[in-house]
Design a protein around this motif. Structure first.
Motif, PDB file in Angstrom:
ATOM      1  N   THR A  19      67.304  56.010  -7.025  1.00 24.34           N
ATOM      2  CA  THR A  19      66.786  57.360  -7.334  1.00 24.34           C
ATOM      3  C   THR A  19      65.522  57.185  -7.745  1.00 24.34           C
ATOM      4  O   THR A  19      64.969  56.726  -8.958  1.00 24.34           O
ATOM      5  CB  THR A  19      67.729  58.286  -8.368  1.00 24.34           C
ATOM      6  OG1 THR A  19      69.026  57.942  -7.570  1.00 24.34           O
ATOM      7  CG2 THR A  19      67.452  59.250  -8.636  1.00 24.34           C
ATOM      8  N   ASP A  20      64.560  58.066  -7.721  1.00 24.27           N
ATOM      9  CA  ASP A  20      63.275  58.584  -8.174  1.00 24.27           C
ATOM     10  C   ASP A  20      63.321  58.569  -9.576  1.00 24.27           C
ATOM     11  O   ASP A  20      64.170  59.546  -9.943  1.00 24.27           O
ATOM     12  CB  ASP A  20      62.512  59.629  -7.424  1.00 24.27           C
ATOM     13  CG  ASP A  20      62.312  59.420  -5.776  1.00 24.27           C
ATOM     14  OD1 ASP A  20      62.206  58.015  -5.416  1.00 24.27           O
ATOM     15  OD2 ASP A  20      62.204  60.201  -5.140  1.00 24.27           O
ATOM     16  N   ARG A  32      61.146  48.310  -4.631  1.00 19.56           N
ATOM     17  CA  ARG A  32      61.911  47.596  -3.564  1.00 19.56           C
ATOM     18  C   ARG A  32      62.798  48.354  -2.820  1.00 19.56           C
ATOM     19  O   ARG A  32      63.754  48.139  -2.415  1.00 19.56           O
ATOM     20  CB  ARG A  32      62.666  46.471  -4.022  1.00 19.56           C
ATOM     21  CG  ARG A  32      61.653  45.329  -4.574  1.00 19.56           C
ATOM     22  CD  ARG A  32      62.230  44.344  -5.262  1.00 19.56           C
ATOM     23  NE  ARG A  32      63.430  43.668  -4.708  1.00 19.56           N
ATOM     24  CZ  ARG A  32      64.559  42.932  -5.502  1.00 19.56           C
ATOM     25  NH1 ARG A  32      64.716  43.158  -6.852  1.00 19.56           N
ATOM     26  NH2 ARG A  32      65.401  42.473  -4.575  1.00 19.56           N
ATOM     27  N   VAL A  33      62.821  49.515  -2.897  1.00 19.95           N
ATOM     28  CA  VAL A  33      63.520  50.799  -1.946  1.00 19.95           C
ATOM     29  C   VAL A  33      62.655  51.601  -0.930  1.00 19.95           C
ATOM     30  O   VAL A  33      61.651  52.180  -1.131  1.00 19.95           O
ATOM     31  CB  VAL A  33      63.885  51.690  -3.003  1.00 19.95           C
ATOM     32  CG1 VAL A  33      64.660  53.026  -2.306  1.00 19.95           C
ATOM     33  CG2 VAL A  33      65.044  51.032  -4.027  1.00 19.95           C
ATOM     34  N   VAL A  34      63.016  51.668   0.185  1.00 14.99           N
ATOM     35  CA  VAL A  34      62.348  52.124   1.182  1.00 14.99           C
ATOM     36  C   VAL A  34      62.909  53.749   1.479  1.00 14.99           C
ATOM     37  O   VAL A  34      63.998  53.960   1.351  1.00 14.99           O
ATOM     38  CB  VAL A  34      62.617  51.497   2.695  1.00 14.99           C
ATOM     39  CG1 VAL A  34      62.054  52.327   3.848  1.00 14.99           C
ATOM     40  CG2 VAL A  34      61.962  50.292   2.710  1.00 14.99           C
ATOM     41  N   ARG A  35      62.224  54.537   1.158  1.00 16.92           N
ATOM     42  CA  ARG A  35      62.483  55.779   0.976  1.00 16.92           C
ATOM     43  C   ARG A  35      62.198  56.552   2.549  1.00 16.92           C
ATOM     44  O   ARG A  35      61.089  56.709   3.001  1.00 16.92           O
ATOM     45  CB  ARG A  35      61.579  56.757   0.061  1.00 16.92           C
ATOM     46  CG  ARG A  35      61.877  56.149  -1.465  1.00 16.92           C
ATOM     47  CD  ARG A  35      61.422  56.924  -2.513  1.00 16.92           C
ATOM     48  NE  ARG A  35      59.959  57.232  -2.314  1.00 16.92           N
ATOM     49  CZ  ARG A  35      59.315  58.098  -2.694  1.00 16.92           C
ATOM     50  NH1 ARG A  35      59.784  58.951  -3.524  1.00 16.92           N
ATOM     51  NH2 ARG A  35      57.919  58.349  -2.633  1.00 16.92           N
TER      52      ARG A  35
END
Length: 744
Positions: A19-20, A32-35
């Motif tokens: 979550t942002d 390390r999260v592709v949105r």
């Protein structure tokens, strides 16, 4: 429970890992999260069922992560609003239940009524719900352990016993004082193989068998002829006749479930989620049952959490800068409990009112609702099949039968209409307009508004709160298809429509009249209240369209509200003193309302509203002609009476449109008639200052004399049209064209 908490921690961490976050005014994406979507740091946790006591655990994890919401991440914890203590979810559902019964002509707060329930007194929604009226006669209820049967209860005595059980920690129906149960009743374990039925139970539940297995007894209770079936427990108990149990996915209640067509209760209240399937609700509603959806009935809990989160966000900066201690904040939150509840219940009241008004005009509004559904589908927002809204064949069948959408279907469409308006408002610059700071402030309790007025405009979710408030107001008040219909007719964007709505609401002082109508709950028939709301709404719709078509809307609406408001007030006083040819129509409507119990002041104003809409044009005409509104009104209404324009307009509104195109054609004719009427009035009144101003009556008489030949030809046509008996679109088109041609 320890294992459950460990799993809950994993889930909370997993959510926050992707979550942002918000750091100051910046959005910080997780590492390390592709949105695949845009920025969205808003994530809150609503405690429910087995996790109702886990809010503090979730908030602790939020704080460990440095998540911007801090302890506003999960509502209802030790420093939040306890939903069960407030009874807020049940109280919200009760607003819906009370409205259903008002429309049936019954005040359940003063008159005994029969109830069948799902749940037990230790539960939040059921326990609180069964204490919201001292006139509940609970004929039976069940949970996963027991079946409670009281075939002929005493309302007063059983209320006190339910209250005792509610106050008893972790109570069950087995704790009910058996001595207080009426003759033939009892408490039975669901583990029994069979239950012997007394004559009283058989009569109360409409069965003939001498004994039944527990599951069959529960089915009989769900089908019982009672006034209210109230869901406060877990499980889906009503489906549609052609739905399979497997498709519902709730095996625990499979042996108990009944069809919507078999429900004999007059009203169903879904305090709990998923008491019925949507198709089950629709089936029940089509046979005359009164029901919304669970999302409508039990929304108060979510609404309370929403307020809690936003209040905590507002106070967060004060705590961070040591202007407010955490202990003081928590005490302040507690002092606002009742005020928050009032705001939430007001939302429930207005949303269910919107559904009642929509249901009243559902058949005639079906074309607009269909167009709205098509628009929502085209935008990708709505999937009719998923939401069980009728397909084209079913809609055509409904239209042939003079039926509209059912209340459960209207509930779904109401939600999507709000989502569409909200999305467009949020994408615009309207929520940033400082002119709407008051609208932002009114979201919060009065105590907070007075104590921290400067902090409210700095709220991090200010735009979202403003957009939500305007969305609720315009859709609840105007109607489900209000925005989409006006957008089609004017070609204006939602932001302009909202501005025009706010201008209309202020200039006509609609809030005070709406409140006066609402104050008549249980004093006049609910249908009379709804019809008065529709009368106000019709004028409101016309006024909104007039503002959109005739003036350029400024960002600051206050001067226009004051100017047009004065014009409306002056026209009101002028009309009150006019002869029968002008005020005869609304005097007759006023008399009818008074006979139905409506106070004279309100009856007079509601009856006058269709005429008061002309104040907008007359106010502008008075300004451009350097005249006054009284003189403009004398000419306006005088020419309307002389040319039979009132009759033509009334005839147009009386035509039942067979297709959406015919309906739009009628609106176009009305617009053309109004335009010609305005043109003639402006011509007679004049546009410049006269050296020696003449009375309006004299100007009108001179104009009629100068146009005697045209009047003679039009009178002949008017006489022919009146004698025809039936007025249709073709005749009205001819009348409109001839009128425009004669007096061009």
């Amino acid at each position: 429970q320890a294992e459950g908490i460990a799993c809950y921690r994993i889930m909370m961490c997993g959510l926050l890992d992707i979550t942002d976050n918000r750091v100051g005014n910046k959005i910080v994406p997780p590492e390390r999260v592709v949105r695949h979507d845009g920025d969205d740091p808003y994530l809150v946790v609503a405690a429910d069922k087995g996790t109702a006591k886990f809010s503090d655990i979730a908030n602790g994890i939020s704080q460990d992560y440095g998540f911007w919401l801090d302890d506003a991440f999960a509502s209802g914890g030790s420093a939040g609003y306890d939903h069960k203590a407030m009874g807020i979810t049940a109280r919200g559902a009760w607003e819906a239940v009370k409205r259903h019964f008002r429309e049936l002509g019954k005040d359940i707060q003063t008159t005994d009524f029969t109830v069948m329930g799902v749940g037990d007194m230790s539960g939040d929604v059921f326990g609180n719900g069964m204490l919201l009226s001292e006139h509940i006669r609970l004929l039976g209820a069940f949970d996963h352990r027991h079946i409670f049967c009281d075939p002929n209860p005493d309302a007063a005595k059983s209320f006190l016993e339910r209250k005792r059980m509610f106050d008893l920690p972790r109570s069950s129906w087995a704790d009910y004082n058996a001595k207080l149960i009426s003759k033939g009743g009892g408490i039975f374990a669901r583990s029994e193989k069979t239950i012997k039925l007394s004559p009283e139970m058989k009569k109360a539940y409409g069965v003939t068998a001498d004994s039944l297995p527990p599951a069959d007894l529960i089915q009989a209770m769900l089908k019982a002829d009672v006034e209210l079936l109230y869901f406060g427990g877990i499980g889906t108990y009503i489906k549609a006749s052609d739905e399979t149990h497997e498709s519902i996915g709730d095996r625990a209640t499979e042996s108990l479930r009944i069809d919507g067509a078999d429900v004999r209760a007059k009203v169903v209240g879904e305090g709990a989620n998923l008491g019925a399937t949507q198709r089950g609700r629709i089936e029940y509603a089509l046979k005359g049952g009164h029901i919304n959806t669970d999302a409508i009935d039990n929304s108060a809990g979510v609404d309370t959490s929403d307020h809690e989160v936003n209040i905590k966000i507002l106070l967060q900066k004060l705590v961070a800068t040591n202007k407010l201690s955490l202990e003081a904040r928590n005490k302040f939150l507690a002092t606002m409990t009742d005020d928050v509840a009032k705001l939430v219940l007001r939302d429930n009241y207005l949303q269910t009112q919107a559904l009642s008004v929509a249901e009243l005009q559902a058949p005639e509004m079906l074309p607009q609702h269909v167009r709205l559904m098509h628009s929502l589908e085209k935008s990708g927002l709505l999937n009719r099949a998923i939401e069980f809204l009728p397909d084209s064949a079913e809609l055509a069948e409904r239209q042939r039968g003079g039926k509209g959408l059912t209340r459960p279907e209207l509930s779904v469409l109401l939600a999507y209409a709000k989502l569409a308006v909200y999305d467009q408002l949020l994408a615009s610059d309207l929520p940033d307009d400082e002119a709407f700071l008051n609208d932002l402030a009114f979201y919060f309790p009065e105590t907070l508004r007075k104590k921290y007025p400067n902090e409210i405009p700095q709220h991090q979710l200010r735009r979202e709160i403003v957009a939500t408030g305007f969305t609720n107001s315009i859709v609840n008040r105007g109607g489900i298809a209000f925005v989409s219909t006006i957008s089609e007719r004017t070609g204006k964007p939602v932001t302009d429509i909202v501005r025009a709505y706010l201008l209309t609401r202020g200039a006509f002082g609609l809030r005070s009249w709406w409140h006066m109508i609402e104050a008549l709950d249980n004093k006049v028939p609910a249908k009379v209240q709804a019809q008065m709301v529709l009368t106000l709404n019709h004028t409101m719709s016309n006024a909104v369209q007039w503002f959109l078509n005739e003036i350029k809307l400024p960002s600051k609406l206050a001067p226009l509200i004051e100017s047009y408001g004065k014009g409306i007030e002056r026209l009101t006083h002028w009309l009150e003193k006019r002869p029968a040819e002008i005020n005869g129509r609304f005097k007759s409507a006023e008399k009818k309302l008074v006979e139905q119990g409506v106070p004279v002041e309100l009856a007079e104003h509601v009856a006058m509203m269709p005429v008061l809409g002309t104040a907008l044009e007359l106010t502008r005409l008075a300004e451009t002609s350097h005249s006054n509104i009284e003189s403009a009104a004398e000419v306006f209404f005088g020419i309307a009476h002389r040319l039979g324009l009132d009759w033509l307009a009334e005839s147009a509104r009386g035509i039942v449109a067979q297709t959406p195109f015919q309906r739009e054609a009628i609106f176009a004719i009305l617009d053309d008639l109004a335009a010609t009427h305005r043109h003639i009035t402006a011509t007679i009144v004049g546009k410049g200052k006269e050296k020696k101003p003449r009375p309006a009556g004299e100007k009108l008489a001179d104009w009629l004399k100068d146009h005697a030949a045209e009047m003679e030809r039009f009178d002949a046509s008017l006489t022919e049209w009146r004698s025809a008996g039936t007025v249709d679109v073709a005749m009205l088109t001819l009348a409109s064209r001839q009128l425009a041609a004669l007096f061009r």
